[in-house]
Design a protein around this motif. Structure first.
Motif, mmCIF file in Angstrom:
data_model
loop_
_atom_site.group_PDB
_atom_site.id
_atom_site.type_symbol
_atom_site.label_atom_id
_atom_site.label_comp_id
_atom_site.label_asym_id
_atom_site.label_seq_id
_atom_site.Cartn_x
_atom_site.Cartn_y
_atom_site.Cartn_z
ATOM 1 N N ALA A 38 -2.139 -8.873 -5.775
ATOM 2 C CA ALA A 38 -0.890 -8.859 -6.534
ATOM 3 C C ALA A 38 -0.620 -10.145 -7.305
ATOM 4 N N ASN A 39 -1.597 -11.032 -7.430
ATOM 5 C CA ASN A 39 -1.362 -12.251 -8.202
ATOM 6 C C ASN A 39 -1.284 -11.927 -9.699
ATOM 7 N N GLU A 89 -11.434 -2.023 2.265
ATOM 8 C CA GLU A 89 -10.700 -1.998 3.532
ATOM 9 C C GLU A 89 -9.314 -2.613 3.376
ATOM 10 N N LEU A 90 -9.226 -3.715 2.622
ATOM 11 C CA LEU A 90 -7.936 -4.381 2.439
ATOM 12 C C LEU A 90 -6.912 -3.477 1.785
ATOM 13 N N VAL A 91 -7.338 -2.624 0.852
ATOM 14 C CA VAL A 91 -6.389 -1.797 0.096
ATOM 15 C C VAL A 91 -6.463 -0.328 0.509
ATOM 16 N N ASN A 92 -7.115 -0.054 1.625
ATOM 17 C CA ASN A 92 -7.167 1.294 2.187
ATOM 18 C C ASN A 92 -7.775 2.302 1.215
ATOM 19 N N ALA A 93 -8.889 1.907 0.602
ATOM 20 C CA ALA A 93 -9.566 2.794 -0.353
ATOM 21 C C ALA A 93 -11.072 2.801 -0.107
ATOM 22 N N PRO A 94 -11.524 2.981 1.135
ATOM 23 C CA PRO A 94 -12.960 2.888 1.416
ATOM 24 C C PRO A 94 -13.781 4.008 0.790
ATOM 25 N N ALA A 144 -5.893 6.030 -2.045
ATOM 26 C CA ALA A 144 -6.272 6.272 -0.656
ATOM 27 C C ALA A 144 -6.520 7.746 -0.390
ATOM 28 N N ALA A 145 -5.858 8.604 -1.141
ATOM 29 C CA ALA A 145 -5.983 10.047 -0.925
ATOM 30 C C ALA A 145 -7.167 10.646 -1.666
ATOM 31 N N LEU A 180 0.809 -1.217 0.000
ATOM 32 C CA LEU A 180 0.000 0.000 0.000
ATOM 33 C C LEU A 180 0.842 1.266 0.000
ATOM 34 N N ASP A 181 2.161 1.104 0.122
ATOM 35 C CA ASP A 181 3.046 2.269 0.111
ATOM 36 C C ASP A 181 3.634 2.497 -1.277
ATOM 37 N N THR A 182 2.836 2.250 -2.284
ATOM 38 C CA THR A 182 3.245 2.524 -3.665
ATOM 39 C C THR A 182 2.433 3.707 -4.173
ATOM 40 N N PRO A 183 2.905 4.395 -5.219
ATOM 41 C CA PRO A 183 2.153 5.565 -5.713
ATOM 42 C C PRO A 183 0.702 5.238 -6.045
ATOM 43 N N ARG A 184 0.449 4.091 -6.658
ATOM 44 C CA ARG A 184 -0.928 3.755 -7.032
ATOM 45 C C ARG A 184 -1.837 3.732 -5.816
ATOM 46 N N PHE A 185 -1.428 3.043 -4.759
ATOM 47 C CA PHE A 185 -2.318 2.898 -3.611
ATOM 48 C C PHE A 185 -2.319 4.133 -2.719
#
Length: 430
Positions: free
Chosen positions: A388-389, A176-181, A31-32, A22-27
């Protein structure tokens, strides 16, 4: 549509080894953002480029006059007619009017569209809000949201409604899993109403968002739920208040059992490609979004040639497995409508084709399609979109149903309606 909590300990929980960084630019970007900002990433900044390119192609397809999915480019007439399917149109109409009564003037202008509006066709299943119309359930008061859900409950079968709720809950779980609610949650779905709710005249509604898109056409006691799309990534909730919720496993189970039941000769006819992304596939047979699906969003006029083994040539037990699959794909329909639609499908078993891509071992991912003049049902295991599969996995599933030969959106019924109980100037212009 749910399974006991013990199911969460089964191999389907393997998705957790593919949780993304989740600490990549996409996520960090998703999230923002809220849903509008997330859409701007695609529509204004063209990120991700592959999806923007697909969106541009979709909009070109949208400009085509509606024809319907066919197997050879020619719409076959005489397949669909008006009939009493026992649909509780009074209760459905009252539920729809309860929604309309709560709309503000601004909401009504976005939500109440003409019954012949081409916007029936502008649904899509990615989380990006590509067609911003109607009301969005996570942005309206709770009473209005509850009224929309009550309309879904009044329209669909009880088990179909539970399946839709499960898909929505799984979408919330993924958010919730990817921090994008703010982008993906249990209520991140748009609702649009076409025509005026009526017990006598045609009308309908569309409900769409990530992994759940329903197009519903109603006329008196008859219903068309087509096209629809239902997916899940993952297809099992293994934690939280909805732990144990699972969908699409029955479609998976019966499809695999059917393929495994075929003789070597039958299996050779059914198998179209051995690999999920096979080097033998022609250009365009696989794409980044739909992967192996052929009849997804904006593919209203696609020509899909028949391929595979003819269901009518199969043994009685194998045909019964086909019926089990079709019952799952017709689950959104109320009971009597479902039985009638299944009978329609059975009447065409002699020209119904079952085809397969991938392996057919218990652990293998796969694609299958059942296709006839009156139904197209597709099932596909996908690679990761948020997880990520890199290869297709059995915990990410897409399913969809089309009614070919102009059956989608109730289009094949509209000339019959125009010739009978509504004014002669009523035409389908979608």
């Amino acid at each position: 549509m749910t399974s006991p909590d013990t199911d969460a300990q089964q191999p389907q929980s393997g998705f957790r080894q593919y949780l993304p960084d989740l600490d990549t630019p996409r996520f960090r970007t998703i999230a923002a953002n809220d849903v509008q900002g997330h859409a701007r990433e695609l529509l204004e900044h063209h990120r991700p480029p592959w999806l923007y390119g697909l969106y541009v192609h979709w909009r070109k397809l949208f400009q085509e006059p509606f024809k319907g999915v066919t197997n050879d480019g020619v719409v076959r007439p005489g397949l669909f007619g008006l009939r009493d399917e026992g649909v509780p149109i009074g209760a459905i109409t009252r539920a729809a009017r309860a929604v309309v009564s709560q709309l503000s003037p601004a909401q009504a202008a976005r939500t109440l569209l003409h019954v012949d509006s081409p916007e029936w066709r502008s649904w899509s299943n990615p989380e990006f809000l590509l067609s911003d119309k109607g009301i969005r359930l996570d942005a309206v008061p709770g009473a209005l949201r509850d009224a929309v859900l009550a309309l879904l409950a009044a329209t669909l079968s009880p088990e179909g409604y539970e399946k839709a709720l499960a898909a929505m809950r799984i979408n919330g779980f993924l958010g919730e899993l990817v921090n994008a609610p703010a982008v993906m949650n249990e209520h991140s779905y748009n609702f649009v109403l076409f025509g005026e709710p009526s017990e006598e005249a045609p009308w309908g509604w569309s409900f769409y968002g990530h992994h759940l898109c329903l197009s519903v056409f109603l006329y008196r006691a008859q219903i068309v739920v087509s096209p629809w799309f239902t997916g899940a990534e993952p297809n099992l909730i293994d934690a939280g208040p909805h732990r144990g919720t699972r969908i699409l496993h029955e479609e998976e189970r019966w499809g695999l059992q059917l393929m495994q039941s075929l003789t070597d000769e039958q299996r050779a006819r059914a198998l179209v490609y051995r690999e999920m992304k096979d080097p033998a596939m022609p250009r365009g047979r696989w794409n980044h979004d739909d992967q192996r699906h052929l009849c997804g969003a904006y593919r209203d006029n696609r020509v899909v040639p028949y391929e595979g083994v003819v269901v009518g040539s199969l043994a009685a037990a194998q045909q019964d497995l086909v019926r089990r699959i079709l019952r799952q794909y017709l689950l959104y329909l109320p009971e009597r409508a479902r039985a009638l639609r299944l009978a329609d499908c059975e009447a065409h078993f002699g020209e119904t084709y079952f085809c397969w891509i991938g392996g057919c071992g218990d652990a293998d991912p796969f694609y299958y399609r059942l296709q006839s003049p009156v139904v197209v049902a597709e099932f596909d295991h996908h690679s990761g979109v948020f997880l990520a599969n890199e290869q297709p996995a059995k915990f990410h599933i897409h399913t969809l149903l089309r009614t070919p030969n102009a059956g989608d959106y109730g289009a094949a019924l509209r000339p019959h309606i125009a010739a009978g109980s509504v004014p002669q100037d009523y035409v389908w212009e979608g």
